[in-house]
Design a protein around this motif. Structure first.
Motif, PDB file in Angstrom:
ATOM      1  N   LEU A 142       0.843  -1.182   0.000  1.00 24.09           N
ATOM      2  CA  LEU A 142       0.000   0.000   0.000  1.00 24.09           C
ATOM      3  C   LEU A 142       0.882   1.236   0.000  1.00 24.09           C
ATOM      4  N   LEU A 143       0.516   2.225  -0.820  1.00 25.28           N
ATOM      5  CA  LEU A 143       1.263   3.479  -0.866  1.00 25.28           C
ATOM      6  C   LEU A 143       0.846   4.372   0.302  1.00 25.28           C
ATOM      7  N   VAL A 187       1.310  -0.271  -9.800  1.00 25.60           N
ATOM      8  CA  VAL A 187       0.154   0.373  -9.169  1.00 25.60           C
ATOM      9  C   VAL A 187      -1.117  -0.201  -9.791  1.00 25.60           C
ATOM     10  N   GLU A 188      -1.967  -0.797  -8.968  1.00 26.15           N
ATOM     11  CA  GLU A 188      -3.144  -1.491  -9.490  1.00 26.15           C
ATOM     12  C   GLU A 188      -4.178  -0.523 -10.066  1.00 26.15           C
ATOM     13  N   ALA A 203       2.098  11.973 -11.501  1.00 30.66           N
ATOM     14  CA  ALA A 203       1.052  12.854 -10.982  1.00 30.66           C
ATOM     15  C   ALA A 203      -0.185  12.099 -10.523  1.00 30.66           C
ATOM     16  N   LYS A 204      -0.547  11.023 -11.200  1.00 31.32           N
ATOM     17  CA  LYS A 204      -1.795  10.328 -10.890  1.00 31.32           C
ATOM     18  C   LYS A 204      -1.654   9.281  -9.789  1.00 31.32           C
ATOM     19  N   VAL A 205      -0.463   9.093  -9.284  1.00 30.31           N
ATOM     20  CA  VAL A 205      -0.247   8.122  -8.207  1.00 30.31           C
ATOM     21  C   VAL A 205      -0.475   8.824  -6.874  1.00 30.31           C
ATOM     22  N   LEU A 206      -1.404   8.284  -6.057  1.00 25.15           N
ATOM     23  CA  LEU A 206      -1.819   8.939  -4.831  1.00 25.15           C
ATOM     24  C   LEU A 206      -1.628   8.024  -3.624  1.00 25.15           C
ATOM     25  N   PRO A 207      -1.508   8.604  -2.432  1.00 21.71           N
ATOM     26  CA  PRO A 207      -1.455   7.779  -1.221  1.00 21.71           C
ATOM     27  C   PRO A 207      -2.718   6.941  -1.082  1.00 21.71           C
ATOM     28  N   GLY A 208      -2.572   5.723  -0.595  1.00 18.90           N
ATOM     29  CA  GLY A 208      -3.708   4.835  -0.414  1.00 18.90           C
ATOM     30  C   GLY A 208      -3.907   3.848  -1.545  1.00 18.90           C
ATOM     31  N   MET A 209      -3.216   4.052  -2.675  1.00 26.12           N
ATOM     32  CA  MET A 209      -3.343   3.110  -3.790  1.00 26.12           C
ATOM     33  C   MET A 209      -2.628   1.803  -3.472  1.00 26.12           C
TER      34      MET A 209
END
Length: 247
Positions: free
Chosen positions: A38-39, A199-200, A235-241
């Motif tokens: 998890l990120l 990243v899923e 840019a599109k990678v966020l915490p919680g992914m």
């Protein structure tokens, strides 16, 4: 006799070719293994109030970005500002009293004890001045780093209490991955080992290195927690992914 000698020469030649072929084979790399993770944001915080006061301004809303030092929440500071003015006046009086006492001491009109008492009174009022100034500074809750408002738990004109949670903030500038792996992997896992993260949610690939290995194994699941630092964050990678880590 010649037949046996020829057979030995032939056997030796075959063995030589066999060993040569073995050493020329490519080295088989370790099999790729995968684990889920998890990120998480390196910088994430819940801001709370250090004062009991009324909210008079909320410059940022949920999802808004901000810079370090920006005011995120402003509290009604009139009471604390008035207290600071009062203490400022007391410091002025204590300073004048100390100057007068020192001059009288030079004229032998007062003793050294009076000077010591005047100095202590000035130090006391200066300490109160520092506390009053601190309360005034606490009226403006500022951003500790660049980031975004993740959650806002208050509204303007509400009266908040000390230690009440007001706002969640998060920075997307630095992300890490928390990964759970079987404890048996400890035999070959090392700090700074390079891994790949898939990243899923966005199907993007991230490069990372293992930065921390958990100090203990979960006795129930026999798993170990790792943390990996990501070198570059799209840019599109966020915490919680969710991610799948390939070792």
């Amino acid at each position: 006799m010649k037949s046996m000698t020829a057979e030995k020469v032939k056997t030796k030649a075959l063995l030589t070719c066999l060993f040569a072929s073995l050493f020329s084979l490519p080295v088989v790399a370790q099999e790729t293994v995968k684990a889920r993770g998890l990120l998480v944001a390196t910088n994430k915080a819940t801001l709370s109030s250090e004062l009991a006061a009324r909210v008079i301004a909320l410059p940022k809303k949920m999802g808004d970005g901000f810079k370090q030092g920006d005011t995120l929440i402003q509290l009604d500071c009139r009471l604390f500002a008035a207290q600071l003015q009062k203490v400022d006046a007391e410091v002025t009086v204590a300073t004048a009293k100390l100057d007068s006492t020192r001059q009288l001491n030079l004229l032998n009109s007062v003793g050294s004890l009076d000077v010591v008492i005047a100095e202590a009174e000035l130090q006391k009022t200066q300490a109160e001045q520092g506390m009053a100034q601190l309360n005034v500074d606490r009226c403006d809750i500022k951003a500790p780093y660049d980031g975004y408002v993740e959650q806002l738990d208050i509204q303007r004109f509400e009266v908040v209490q000390q230690q009440q949670a007001l706002m969640n903030i998060v920075s997307r500038a630095s992300l890490e991955a928390d990964i759970i792996v079987p404890a048996q992997w400890m035999a070959w896992l090392t700090i700074n080992k390079a891994i790949t993260l898939q990243v899923e949610e966005t199907q993007q690939t991230l490069q990372a290195v293992i930065s921390h290995i958990g100090p203990s194994v979960d006795p129930t699941s026999q798993t170990l927690q790792l943390r990996a630092t990501i070198s570059s964050i799209p840019a599109k990678v966020l915490p919680g992914m969710s991610v799948v880590a390939e070792f």
